[in-house]
Design an enzyme around this catalytic site. Sequence first.
Site, PDB file in Angstrom:
ATOM      1  N   GLU A 188       0.829  -1.201   0.000  1.00  0.00           N
ATOM      2  CA  GLU A 188       0.000   0.000   0.000  1.00  0.00           C
ATOM      3  C   GLU A 188       0.865   1.253   0.000  1.00  0.00           C
ATOM      4  O   GLU A 188       0.672   2.153   0.828  1.00  0.00           O
ATOM      5  CB  GLU A 188      -0.952  -0.014   1.204  1.00  0.00           C
ATOM      6  CG  GLU A 188      -1.869  -1.214   1.195  1.00  0.00           C
ATOM      7  CD  GLU A 188      -3.027  -1.114   2.189  1.00  0.00           C
ATOM      8  OE1 GLU A 188      -2.919  -0.347   3.150  1.00  0.00           O
ATOM      9  OE2 GLU A 188      -4.040  -1.812   1.971  1.00  0.00           O
ATOM     10  N   GLU A 257      -7.115  -7.601  -0.903  1.00  0.00           N
ATOM     11  CA  GLU A 257      -7.703  -7.448   0.435  1.00  0.00           C
ATOM     12  C   GLU A 257      -9.160  -7.022   0.345  1.00  0.00           C
ATOM     13  O   GLU A 257      -9.439  -5.847   0.119  1.00  0.00           O
ATOM     14  CB  GLU A 257      -6.928  -6.397   1.260  1.00  0.00           C
ATOM     15  CG  GLU A 257      -5.509  -6.779   1.560  1.00  0.00           C
ATOM     16  CD  GLU A 257      -4.843  -5.862   2.589  1.00  0.00           C
ATOM     17  OE1 GLU A 257      -5.547  -5.036   3.200  1.00  0.00           O
ATOM     18  OE2 GLU A 257      -3.625  -5.981   2.773  1.00  0.00           O
TER      19      GLU A 257
END
Length: 737
Positions: A188, A257
Amino acid sequence: MHSLLFLTACLGLFSCVCTSPITYESVRGTPYKVSYDNRAITINGARTMLIAGAIHYPRSTPGMWPYIMKMAKNQGLNTVQTYVFWNIHEQKPGVLDFSGRANLSKFLQDAADAGLFVNLRIGPYVCAEWNNGGLPAWLNQVPNISFRSHNEAWESAMRKFVMSIIEYVNPYLAKNGGPIILAQIENEYGGNDQEYVNWCGSLVTNELSSTQIPWIMCNGHAANSTIETCNSCNCLDDGWIDRHRHDFPDKPMLFTENEGWFQPWGEAVAIRTTTDVAYSVAEWFAGGGSYHSYYMWHGGNNYGRTAGSGITTMYADDVLLHADGTPNEPKYTQLSRLQHLIADHAEVLLRDYSSRTPLPYWDGAKWSTGTQQFVYSYSSALHFVCNQFDNPLSVLFRNQNISMAGQSVRIFDNDLNLLWDSANTSGIASDNTEFFPVVIGPLVWKTWSEPTESNLPVLTSPNPIEQLKITNDETIYLWYRRNITLTPLQAQANTIIKFDTRKSNALLFFLNGEFLGEFDNHDHNQGGLTATIAVDLSTFKPNQQYSFEILSVSLGLDNGVWENNFEYKGIVGNVWLGGQSLINDTNNPWEHQKGLVGEYFQIYTEQGSSKVDWSTQWTKGIDKPITWFQARFDLDHLVREDTNANPVLLDAQGLNRGHAFVNGNDLGLYWLIQGVCQDKTPCCCQHAQINCMQPTQRYYHIPSDWLMPKNNLITVFDDLGAHSPGSVGLVQRVVLP
Ligand SMILES: *[C@@H]1O[C@H](CO)[C@@H](O)[C@H](O)[C@H]1NC(C)=O
Ligand SMILES: *[C@@H]1O[C@H](CO)[C@@H](O)[C@H](O)[C@H]1NC(C)=O
Ligand SMILES: *[C@@H]1O[C@H](CO)[C@@H](O)[C@H](O)[C@H]1NC(C)=O
Ligand SMILES: *[C@@H]1O[C@H](CO)[C@@H](O)[C@H](O)[C@H]1NC(C)=O
Ligand SMILES: *[C@@H]1O[C@H](CO)[C@@H](O)[C@H](O)[C@H]1NC(C)=O
Ligand SMILES: *[C@@H]1O[C@H](CO)[C@@H](O)[C@H](O)[C@H]1NC(C)=O
Ligand SMILES: *[C@@H]1O[C@H](CO)[C@@H](O)[C@H](O)[C@H]1NC(C)=O
């Protein structure tokens, strides 16, 4: 082009592969090739539907892994995803540890044995609501380091760790017949340092190319040599699918995710509805996704001191398998049905992308066409009818009037038989577990008080030193002590202590060993703060010298670490007592003691227990801060033998805040703090809150491999003071047939 080739191959040589999707069983033990095309990850050239779930090895134990893998496989996964946690593998610089919960190769072997592929997300920055985002605290002391940026000290440390992991997992790579088919660099990354992103990319194309598997970079900037993937609640509704097809037409769509997520202390328990998860997963496969991973599939627990700032010990409890390992119904079964359906139709789904066809909806008077009702059709086999609108309505598909719940997906076969409805969980039993006491009657405790002064080595300095500099986070406790001669103004009933500290930190204040008061902050965040508490010093005489003692307790290092945003703990500046600054006084230096005496002697172990003088008058320890309790128990009253499927839990009712140990193993932070329901919607895909004003977490999981049939040693260190240790119990959570 690709799909044509695939179809030819399917009808010819590999017809068996088409009817049953490739699983790890079909390649196990022999070298195989992993690559990707625009539609999917390919295994030996065949597109493969990856149905995945995150299971983090240190959030369960080696004795649980085979059970969890078996459940994952049965529930319909073919892939397991895990991060690699640098700070459990390299607690001291240069010393790598792969034992116990850090035994990554056993975890990989257990996945392989269950027939599961693995996506290894190395990072090594992993976020994960994990202590310091996975980075060892000693990195703070590396000269000139700037985390996750084009910085020599960082890149050299990161390269070294990543390369040592690749060397360690080499036997488990696809090219050696192992289960690892996909890896991840960074995590991320949302910063602006393009040079660092390029460096990550060059690491993948150079040193890491020998792995011969695709690499991903999730939810942020991705290097050209990696695949950018989605982390979200719904990657179709939030526009990610459209963006990805536009920006990366030659790369498949991978959902790393689908968030089930975390729980902060002091908030009521947040949940995500089954129908919302079901809707999001079905839309993903409808829209052309070829890899989907629940984050988490099994959240497990932040045992020991592994939780990120302000995060509870149970992690992502409301996902498919509860934190304690029991199935979370009806989510578990509802999604299992979808996954099996997707797997059974993987071949037809992966032939090509389907386009989104708008469907008319009934507006009360006529059929109208909008943008929120549509169908994705795959060949003449599967039709995903979707309603993005919040409320129920009817849509027209092939001249059939179909009623749809708000935000739902219905899957039909070509004869318009309904195969699955994301909104319909009727017929699946919701919570089918019950708690039974394992120990009948109260535990027989003994008690010992942690001393505020000791003979342990101390470091002395004119001013308080930041906590991690001394502890490297090898313990969450640090004592700060100095002498002080009270002025008449300080020896008052309402004296203010003011101090510079950090978020997610507790501080307990004592004078000559007498408890004065406590401060804590449990924000899931990092940052400095200056706080005050009022204490009563009227019983202390002015103009006398006392020892002023502060116990600092780290409540987790924040997982958001970037550039020069270092996490710190403890006292990070000044301390004032009744307005008097307690720094820069060379006559009264500060002493720093790393850890507790009880930790030093490991009194929570069989060997260490005898090193202190326990008192059987345990009621004297009630409501007394920094107090240890110890007892023994047998597992005479188990309802079921299998304590993986029917876990044993500590019922911490009666305790306050601290750590509990079973046979020397730290169950993680317990805290009976009340969970307040928020006015705002809870964070991160979670929609509802339950158990308002109940403890955020009452039960604490004890892994099966930490238990023995007889004579288990349970030890508790309560820093705030336990109200009613007699109420503490051990229970078994039994899954009813
Ligand atoms: C990891 O687990 C395997 C299998 O149980 C065992 O043989 C090995 O010794 C373990 N590794 C370490 C470092 O404990
Ligand atoms: C750290 O940076 C300073 C200033 O740029 C430099 O003088 C020093 O040599 C660097 N230290 C290390 C260990 O790289
Ligand atoms: C990545 O690809 C883009 C677009 O093709 C190109 O402009 C850029 O230079 C590439 N970056 C690197 C580091 O190769
Ligand atoms: C479609 O079904 C809904 C719900 O049963 C109903 O209200 C509506 O009148 C139907 N529309 C048509 C054209 O039959
Ligand atoms: C939900 O499914 C059950 C069967 O499991 C069925 O009887 C029922 O009609 C369905 N409900 C709706 C609203 O479709
Ligand atoms: C406090 O004072 C005593 C003597 O009064 C001394 O022995 C002790 O070392 C002092 N403590 C610190 C932290 O300086
Ligand atoms: C402590 O000393 C430092 C260095 O001399 C000085 O910069 C700082 O202002 C002093 N702080 C206090 C509160 O006295």
